[in-house]
Design an enzyme around this catalytic site. Structure first.
Site, PDB file in Angstrom:
ATOM      1  N   LEU A  35       1.578 -11.268  -5.071  1.00 46.31           N
ATOM      2  CA  LEU A  35       3.054 -11.235  -5.379  1.00 46.31           C
ATOM      3  C   LEU A  35       3.663 -10.821  -6.705  1.00 46.31           C
ATOM      4  O   LEU A  35       2.752 -11.677  -7.578  1.00 46.31           O
ATOM      5  CB  LEU A  35       3.773 -12.459  -4.635  1.00 46.31           C
ATOM      6  CG  LEU A  35       3.428 -12.507  -3.042  1.00 46.31           C
ATOM      7  CD1 LEU A  35       4.444 -13.868  -2.733  1.00 46.31           C
ATOM      8  CD2 LEU A  35       3.853 -11.469  -2.137  1.00 46.31           C
ATOM      9  N   GLY A  87       8.669  -7.667  -7.942  1.00 43.24           N
ATOM     10  CA  GLY A  87       9.174  -6.781  -6.861  1.00 43.24           C
ATOM     11  C   GLY A  87       9.277  -7.349  -5.578  1.00 43.24           C
ATOM     12  O   GLY A  87      10.208  -7.413  -4.961  1.00 43.24           O
ATOM     13  N   HIS A  88       8.006  -8.043  -5.165  1.00 42.02           N
ATOM     14  CA  HIS A  88       8.141  -8.628  -3.980  1.00 42.02           C
ATOM     15  C   HIS A  88       9.240  -9.968  -3.900  1.00 42.02           C
ATOM     16  O   HIS A  88       9.873 -10.363  -3.076  1.00 42.02           O
ATOM     17  CB  HIS A  88       6.824  -9.545  -3.600  1.00 42.02           C
ATOM     18  CG  HIS A  88       5.765  -8.678  -3.357  1.00 42.02           C
ATOM     19  ND1 HIS A  88       4.756  -8.587  -4.472  1.00 42.02           N
ATOM     20  CD2 HIS A  88       5.447  -7.666  -2.573  1.00 42.02           C
ATOM     21  CE1 HIS A  88       3.733  -7.436  -3.986  1.00 42.02           C
ATOM     22  NE2 HIS A  88       3.975  -6.945  -2.959  1.00 42.02           N
ATOM     23  N   GLN A 118      -3.880   0.254   7.693  1.00 39.73           N
ATOM     24  CA  GLN A 118      -3.249   1.319   6.970  1.00 39.73           C
ATOM     25  C   GLN A 118      -4.011   1.566   5.632  1.00 39.73           C
ATOM     26  O   GLN A 118      -3.510   2.476   4.919  1.00 39.73           O
ATOM     27  CB  GLN A 118      -1.748   0.679   6.468  1.00 39.73           C
ATOM     28  CG  GLN A 118      -1.975  -0.489   5.278  1.00 39.73           C
ATOM     29  CD  GLN A 118      -0.634  -1.249   5.144  1.00 39.73           C
ATOM     30  OE1 GLN A 118       0.008  -1.944   5.964  1.00 39.73           O
ATOM     31  NE2 GLN A 118      -0.085  -1.023   4.005  1.00 39.73           N
ATOM     32  N   GLN A 130       8.166   4.549   3.068  1.00 37.64           N
ATOM     33  CA  GLN A 130       7.762   3.534   4.016  1.00 37.64           C
ATOM     34  C   GLN A 130       8.928   2.971   4.649  1.00 37.64           C
ATOM     35  O   GLN A 130       9.317   2.942   6.011  1.00 37.64           O
ATOM     36  CB  GLN A 130       7.158   2.381   3.547  1.00 37.64           C
ATOM     37  CG  GLN A 130       6.701   1.161   4.408  1.00 37.64           C
ATOM     38  CD  GLN A 130       6.196   0.176   3.547  1.00 37.64           C
ATOM     39  OE1 GLN A 130       4.734   0.167   3.791  1.00 37.64           O
ATOM     40  NE2 GLN A 130       6.461  -0.981   2.609  1.00 37.64           N
TER      41      GLN A 130
HETATM   42  P1  AMP Z   1       3.229  -4.267  -0.697  1.00 32.84           P
HETATM   43  O1  AMP Z   1       2.776  -5.862  -0.810  1.00 32.84           O
HETATM   44  O2  AMP Z   1       2.750  -3.632  -1.654  1.00 32.84           O
HETATM   45  O3  AMP Z   1       2.850  -3.886   0.825  1.00 32.84           O
HETATM   46  O4  AMP Z   1       4.738  -4.457  -0.627  1.00 32.84           O
HETATM   47  C1  AMP Z   1       5.421  -5.378   0.169  1.00 32.84           C
HETATM   48  C2  AMP Z   1       7.023  -4.814  -0.049  1.00 32.84           C
HETATM   49  O5  AMP Z   1       7.250  -5.126  -1.375  1.00 32.84           O
HETATM   50  C3  AMP Z   1       7.321  -3.458   0.403  1.00 32.84           C
HETATM   51  O6  AMP Z   1       8.514  -3.427   1.088  1.00 32.84           O
HETATM   52  C4  AMP Z   1       7.488  -2.911  -0.953  1.00 32.84           C
HETATM   53  O7  AMP Z   1       8.210  -1.846  -1.109  1.00 32.84           O
HETATM   54  C5  AMP Z   1       8.011  -3.838  -1.994  1.00 32.84           C
HETATM   55  N1  AMP Z   1       7.674  -3.685  -3.216  1.00 32.84           N
HETATM   56  C6  AMP Z   1       6.593  -3.540  -3.791  1.00 32.84           C
HETATM   57  N2  AMP Z   1       6.630  -3.121  -5.240  1.00 32.84           N
HETATM   58  C7  AMP Z   1       7.922  -3.214  -5.285  1.00 32.84           C
HETATM   59  C8  AMP Z   1       8.745  -3.075  -6.641  1.00 32.84           C
HETATM   60  N3  AMP Z   1       8.289  -2.895  -7.840  1.00 32.84           N
HETATM   61  N4  AMP Z   1      10.087  -3.126  -6.343  1.00 32.84           N
HETATM   62  C9  AMP Z   1      10.652  -3.488  -5.214  1.00 32.84           C
HETATM   63  N5  AMP Z   1      10.257  -3.774  -4.094  1.00 32.84           N
HETATM   64  C10 AMP Z   1       8.677  -3.658  -4.331  1.00 32.84           C
END
Ligand code: AMP
Length: 281
Positions: free
Chosen positions: A33, A36-37, A61, A153
């Site tokens: 995390l 962004g998360h 995936q 996505q």
């Molecule tokens: P992931 O763990 O990479 O699968 O991401 C989980 C969620 O966090 C997904 O909805 C991503 O789009 C979102 N996410 C990842 N990086 C960012 C970011 N920099 N800004 C906003 N959301 C993000």
């Protein structure tokens, strides 16, 4: 905050939440995390929903040559960050629980899943929509939060929710960036110092395209071509695609006035980074 790994336990706890009249928000993640998360978790908390965060590195995936095994995993650190941002429950099932022996069912959003990243990562979005739909069924959230960082996505999941009449709202959260513009990603930790230094050029390129088209009235096609050839001259960057598409259909943009998504994917060494920007021309 509670950490739950078994689905019967999850469902028992969520039934109690629902009985109390509280709405449920869901933030799916693969862990590692970062801010962004956490922005997704905060968006959920802001609406006062009971916030469920899944941490699950979804094997279906990842392609056979991709980083499933080495994907960063650190539940202890993730749990602390998620709790601080306001998560109420972390759901972290095992792969065997989600895909028991003999598992056979997959969900695919046609066409959209074959564009942009889908061209280079066959089966990726089929894996994403399958696991997200399974989690939606297990959690039955009122709202689910996804980042615009992964625009394709988010668009695919919105389409799945619409096509399958899923009774929930899919909410997009703006991309969180480093001060130099690089979009936060769990994969940024793989970058060497030299690659990290070059990485902001992806977002700078997108900004320049937006500026050239929106403010200076330049042709989108020509601007994209010029940007691609500039990037191809950068020895640290291996461009996979730089494309403009209709934000709804992900097809080549027509003069409909619809918003346009300009999306980029590139390798820096062995690390694949993606980013995007919206455009109105
Ligand atoms: P992931 O763990 O990479 O699968 O991401 C989980 C969620 O966090 C997904 O909805 C991503 O789009 C979102 N996410 C990842 N990086 C960012 C970011 N920099 N800004 C906003 N959301 C993000």
């Amino acid at each position: 905050m509670i950490i739950v790994s078994e689905t019967p336990d999850l469902q028992k706890r969520l039934a109690t939440v629902r009985k109390s009249g509280r709405k449920i928000g869901f933030v799916p993640t693969m862990g590692a995390l970062h801010e962004g998360h956490l922005a997704l978790i905060r968006a959920c908390r802001k609406e006062k929903l009971f916030c469920v965060v899944s941490i699950f590195v979804n094997p279906t995936q990842f392609g056979p040559t991709e980083d499933y095994r080495k994907y960063p995993r650190n539940l202890k650190k993730d749990a602390k960050l998620a709790e601080k941002a306001g998560a109420d429950l972390i759901f972290t099932p095992t792969a065997e629980q989600i895909y028991p022996t003999g598992y056979r069912t997959f969900v695919e959003v046609e066409k959209l899943s074959k564009r942009l990243c889908g061209k280079y990562r066959p089966g990726h979005f089929r894996g994403v929509t399958t696991v997200v739909l399974k989690f939606f069924n297990l959690i039955q959230p009122d709202n689910a939060y996804f980042g615009w960082k992964d625009a394709q996505q988010l668009i695919i999941i919105k389409k799945m929710a619409q096509d399958l009449n899923l009774p929930m709202e899919i909410i997009g959260v703006p991309t969180v960036r480093e001060p130099d513009g690089l979009a936060l990603s769990s994969r940024n930790v793989y970058l060497s110092p030299a690659e990290r230094k070059s990485a902001p050029v992806l977002y700078q390129t997108l900004l320049q395209i937006k500026n050239d088209c929106e403010k200076r009235g330049k042709s989108l096609e020509k601007t994209l071509k010029a940007a691609s050839s500039r990037l191809k001259k950068n020895p640290l960057i291996k461009l996979q695609y730089l494309e403009a598409v209709d934000l709804n259909t992900l097809e080549p943009p027509e003069n409909t006035g619809n918003e346009i998504l300009v999306a980029i994917a590139a390798f820096l060494g062995s690390t694949r980074l993606i980013d995007n920007i919206f455009l109105k021309v």
